[in-house]
Design an enzyme around this catalytic site. Structure first.
Site, mmCIF file in Angstrom:
data_model
loop_
_atom_site.group_PDB
_atom_site.id
_atom_site.type_symbol
_atom_site.label_atom_id
_atom_site.label_comp_id
_atom_site.label_asym_id
_atom_site.label_seq_id
_atom_site.Cartn_x
_atom_site.Cartn_y
_atom_site.Cartn_z
ATOM 1 C CE LYS A 1 -3.567 5.153 -1.655
ATOM 2 N NZ LYS A 1 -4.643 5.684 -2.536
ATOM 3 C CE1 TYR B 1 -3.892 2.271 0.639
ATOM 4 C CE2 TYR B 1 -2.433 3.328 2.231
ATOM 5 C CZ TYR B 1 -3.590 3.329 1.477
ATOM 6 O OH TYR B 1 -4.449 4.406 1.553
#
Length: 249
Positions: free
Chosen positions: A168, A164
């Site tokens: 990002k 994750y």
């Protein structure tokens, strides 16, 4: 459709931050909000729920799966035919993968969080360029900040969210790239960190939601207000940047 309305497309808008943002924007008479979702059932339900609140603005649904190029192209064609342009694109669709291996997590997470956003941005660029007030907002995270990842004082230091975080960080590069690509054509681009909020993103159900609340997570309605501030020009000075002020991290 009133041509003076601000046309907003939000991907992943059937729940969490996306849904609350669509709900908030729908209270504004001059906005038309398009709920982007990969499920017809969920998309139509979201429109129905917002419409039941008798909004002053208008709202509709478009089928768009950010992992499917054909779906993205079809959505752009539908919106082009109906509205002729997009004034605001909010790349909100995102996941936290629970796949059994790191490789699988990376593939699944990047496919939606990063690759999907990049392809949507590229595909919808012609519609954004037809707007006199074009804005693109990538919903990012403080977990994608390299400097904060290296800061031992960061409350999320050593968070077990490798895939994750990487997705990002790459999304933030997309913001920088699209700022360079489109900035001189009048398109403003941001990475927006909504902060630590209550959503179903973790996939841990009601238990996970309650755990997030206990740890101080805020309502996604607050994130929606932050996005509205960006759309309404209150954060134009932060265009091209990773915007986190007042929203955690």
């Amino acid at each position: 459709m009133d041509s003076s309305k601000t046309i907003v497309l939000i991907t992943g808008a059937t729940g969490g931050i996306g849904f609350e943002t669509a709900s908030l924007f729908a209270t504004i008479p001059s906005y038309h909000t398009i709920i982007g979702a990969r499920s017809v059932e969920k998309g139509e339900k979201a429109v129905s729920e917002i419409s039941s609140q008798k909004p002053q603005g208008t709202v509709s649904f478009v089928l768009i799966d950010v992992t499917d190029d054909t779906s993205i192209t079809a959505a752009a064609s539908t919106i082009a035919e109906e509205f002729g342009r997009v004034d605001v694109l909010i790349n909100n669709a995102g996941i936290i993968s629970r796949a059994p291996s790191l490789r699988a997590q990376l593939r699944e997470t990047f496919e939606i969080n990063t690759i999907g956003a990049a392809v949507v941005s590229q595909t919808f660029t012609p519609l954004l360029l037809k707007s006199s007030k074009a804005k693109m907002i990538n919903v990012s995270s403080g977990l994608g900040s390299i400097s904060q990842t290296l800061d031992p004082k960061n409350p999320y230091y050593k968070s077990p969210a490798e895939a994750y975080m990487m997705s990002k960080a790459a999304l933030n590069m997309l913001t920088a790239y699209d700022t360079a690509r489109l900035g001189d054509q009048g398109v403003k681009v941001w990475s927006f960190c909504p902060g630590y909020v209550v959503t179903g993103l973790s996939g841990t159900g009601e238990k996970g939601i309650q755990e997030r609340i206990a740890r101080g997570a805020k309502s996604p309605k607050e994130s929606a207000e932050g996005l509205l501030a960006v759309v309404e020009g209150k954060r134009d000075a932060d265009a091209g940047k990773f915007y986190t002020e007042g929203w955690g991290f």
